[in-house]
Write an enzyme that holds these catalytic residues in place. Structure first.
Site, PDB file in Angstrom:
ATOM      1  N   GLU A  92       0.881  -1.418   0.258  1.00  0.00           N
ATOM      2  CA  GLU A  92       0.338  -0.333   0.346  1.00  0.00           C
ATOM      3  C   GLU A  92       1.205   1.422  -0.219  1.00  0.00           C
ATOM      4  O   GLU A  92       0.016   2.473  -0.317  1.00  0.00           O
ATOM      5  CB  GLU A  92      -0.880  -0.420   0.980  1.00  0.00           C
ATOM      6  N   ASP A  93       1.814   1.682   1.019  1.00  0.00           N
ATOM      7  CA  ASP A  93       2.684   2.334   1.207  1.00  0.00           C
ATOM      8  C   ASP A  93       4.086   2.179   0.096  1.00  0.00           C
ATOM      9  O   ASP A  93       4.557   3.670   0.678  1.00  0.00           O
ATOM     10  CB  ASP A  93       2.562   2.429   2.789  1.00  0.00           C
TER      11      ASP A  93
END
Length: 721
Positions: A92-93
């Protein structure tokens, strides 16, 4: 990016930070050194991927996933779960991809990380819907591998432990979500230790002042209770030893959250809640549990109706224990739980208990097998639910503790939520049994489906092939399975009704331009459907009935495809669409004029709502006539079924008992009253508007005639006139 490139970008660290060494110290106690080395490699990749990121507290971001992995290590989880915990935010990051994770750490780890990853990159109508869809994905990923939810719970637990760095509004939002979703999930999975800490941290985040006050009072109270608790504990140990029972006796102290909940739900004072002593007796076998129960009851007198046997009938999350309440030496109640070491481990850690020793094909402990049953039910629920928000509401209903234990005639035990009805029981047996249920036998006595059930009852469901769900059933059920199944059936019926009404509307429109649906070749029809992105003709017909497409426009387009002249209009009057009463799912009867069978009516197409039926006398009709393509000629069928809503305006004398007299007259006319509202009220007279249900205009006339005969009534009118 292949494995070599990942290795090149994430250099090995010869001297990792203290928090990584602490994690490895936990892992070497139960994992082979080769697997611990794989965990170290995961840290190196994760630290490199998150190298530019900081937490709100200012710490390096990698401290969070390592803390999550440490929580997993405390539970004794396998090395794949530990690795996935360290890498759970990378997809996600960071720039790492799923393929890169799979190449470096294997497909199972990539699957776990993907299951935990949130859906922030997708576009949703609202933040609420995004959260619901993320939660839905998490639960479905959990269906493939229960370890996904363990990582997610540990992730939430560490976030709650470090909540102080967040802004006040974010703290309250995250705390509320924890109390409403994550703590109940932990409880549903039997993870009481997780549940307790999540509830405490959530309560402190939501209501910091209340938490501080209760916590201070607990500390002050415990100082005065230590001597009494030590005396009770000594007496219990001595009594068990005299019976030859080897057991641990542990005192239990209530948490601020549990005290607050009891004070709020049971309307008790702090002193009343705290005036209860709690102990746990842990022994080595089931027989010793029952032997210990006898010993405790021999020492202190048990309180009637306060004994529960969760060993013979485990809770739905796999929890097993004997619960009893006895009267202690100070005339205060003593709550005692008696269980084995195995039960104690499962009660604390639920699905995570003994994970390291469970082979892939084994059934696992009671909490694990029951969790799988629950997850399988979620899969069935989501397949029938199109909306993420509806799905999450169903799940929230299912998350709270099941409190009613019931028996089938063959002795099978079913656990249902509190306030469950016979209809909930029917759907718990099987969806088909629920859908065809007509009545029940509760302890051999005939009972309606809406009957609320209590623990210990034996329930038998009576079915009929012709029976089917109707909207009122949604008011009778509390379980997510029953609610989902009923909604699914009603939506399917609505779709069928929409297709049938759309067919009539298109036939009418085609007749106006001089063609019929049968006169259009299948190739031409398929071409039209493909151009307008419909998979089947039924979808087009339903779209017309729901007001998303105008039947006349569709007819014109089909005529053009057929090669006809688009301006051709047949002079004959279009045939009206007849209402039979079976189209309730796709027809709406306007509240501005309340049409009844026998009234002259028309329909007006509204996007999303479908056809709204109005009386021709309705004051809104002139405005509708300005868009004639949305106006539909309609009439009532000769044999209309069902009850229809209308309003009666009654002018009465304003004196005691009049309202009851008018209501009784309406009821005697076999009409149901839905609502009563005073429109005007003076000293001598009043005007009341009754919302009632009648079959047709004749039935309404009968009701009005009976009301008009009352001596206290000045006049009765249909409202609006």
């Amino acid at each position: 990016m292949d494995t070599a490139l990942v290795s090149q970008q994430a250099p090995a660290l010869s001297d990792p930070p203290a928090y990584v060494r602490a994690l490895e110290d936990k892992l070497v106690q139960y994992l082979p050194l080769a697997q611990v080395a794989r965990v170290r490699r995961a840290y190196e990749v994760g630290a490199h991927a998150h190298r530019e990121q900081k937490r709100k507290s200012g710490e390096p971001y990698i401290t969070h996933p390592v803390a999550v992995a440490s929580i997993m290590a405390d539970l004794g989880l396998d090395h794949e779960t530990i690795i996935a915990a360290i890498l759970h935010d990378t997809l996600e990051d960071t720039e790492l991809t799923r393929a890169e994770l799979a190449a470096e750490f294997g497909e199972p780890v990539a699957e776990l990380v993907d299951g935990v990853t949130k859906l922030d990159k997708l576009q949703f109508k609202s933040r609420q819907e995004a959260a619901a869809e993320s939660f839905r994905k998490m639960l479905l990923a959990m269906a493939r591998d229960l370890r996904v939810i363990l990582i997610k719970l540990a992730d939430r637990l560490h976030n709650m432990r470090t909540l102080g760095a967040m802004e006040a509004s974010a703290r309250r939002r995250i705390a509320r979500e924890t109390l409403e979703i994550y703590a109940p999930i932990a409880q549903r999975l039997g993870m009481n230790k997780f549940k307790g800490e999540l509830q405490e941290l959530g309560f402190r985040g939501m209501y910091p002042d209340r938490h501080r006050v209760i916590e201070t009072r607990i500390k002050n109270t415990l100082g005065n209770r230590r001597e009494a608790m030590a005396k009770i504990e000594t007496a219990l140990i001595a009594r068990l030893a005299s019976e030859g029972i080897v057991a641990r006796v542990v005192s239990r102290i209530k948490s601020p959250f549990s005290i607050y909940t009891k004070m709020k739900n049971e309307h008790k004072s702090f002193t009343q809640v705290m005036d209860v002593y709690g102990f746990r007796v842990v022994t080595d076998s089931v027989m010793r549990c029952y032997h210990s129960l006898g010993a405790v009851h021999g020492l202190y007198k048990p309180m009637d109706t306060r004994f529960r046997d969760f060993i013979a009938i485990p809770k739905v999350n796999g929890y097993q224990s004997l619960h009893t309440v006895v009267v202690g030496p100070f005339a205060a109640p003593i709550e005692i739980q008696i269980r084995t070491e195995e039960m104690d481990s499962v009660a604390e850690r639920g699905v995570a208990a003994h994970w390291a020793y469970k082979s892939g094909g084994a059934q696992g402990n009671a909490a694990q097998s029951r969790a799988r049953e629950w997850v399988e039910g979620l899969i069935d629920s989501q397949a029938r639910t199109s909306s993420s928000l509806e799905f999450i509401e169903n799940v929230k209903v299912d998350l709270f503790p099941d409190d009613v234990y019931l028996f089938t005639p063959k002795g099978r035990i079913l656990a249902l939520p509190r306030n469950a009805t016979a209809l909930d029981f029917a759907y718990a047996v099987h969806t088909d049994v629920g859908s065809h249920a007509v009545a029940a036998r509760v302890d051999r006595k005939l009972a309606p489906l809406r009957t609320k059930l209590v623990s210990g009852q034996t329930v038998e469901i009576i079915t009929a092939p012709s029976a089917q769900p109707h909207p009122q059933w949604l008011e009778w059920v509390v379980s997510a399975k029953a609610r989902t199944a009923i909604r699914h059936h009603l939506k399917r019926l609505q779709h069928e009704d929409a297709v049938e009404l759309g067919h009539r509307m298109l036939d009418r429109a085609l007749d106006q331009v001089g063609i019929s649906l049968e006169g259009i070749s299948s190739e031409m029809l398929d071409r039209y459907l493909a151009e307008n992105k419909f998979r089947r003709l039924e979808e087009l017909l339903a779209d017309i009935a729901l007001g998303n497409r105008v039947a006349e426009h569709v007819a014109t387009q089909l005529l053009r495809l057929k090669g006809g002249k688009t301006r051709l209009r047949v002079s004959r009057t279009a045939e009206s669409i007849r209402i039979t009463g079976a189209e309730r799912g796709v027809l709406t009867f306007a509240n501005c004029c309340h049409p009844l069978p026998g009234d002259e009516i028309m329909g007006f197409m509204t996007a999303g709502k479908g056809v709204v039926v109005h009386r021709l006398e309705c004051p809104n009709v002139p405005e509708f006539r300005k868009t004639p393509e949305r106006c539909i000629a309609m009439e009532w069928d000769r044999d209309v079924s069902g009850d229809y809503k209308c309003e009666l305006r009654v002018d009465i004398q304003n004196k005691p008992g009049v309202l009851a007299s008018v209501a009784a007259a309406i009821a005697e006319s076999n009409s149901n009253i839905e609502n009563v509202e005073y429109q005007d009220r003076g000293l001598m007279s009043a005007i009341i508007v009754f919302t009632i249900e009648v079959r047709n205009r004749k039935h309404l006339a009968d009701v009005m005639r009976r009301v008009r005969r009352l001596g206290v009534v000045h006049g009765v009118y249909r409202h609006p006139v």
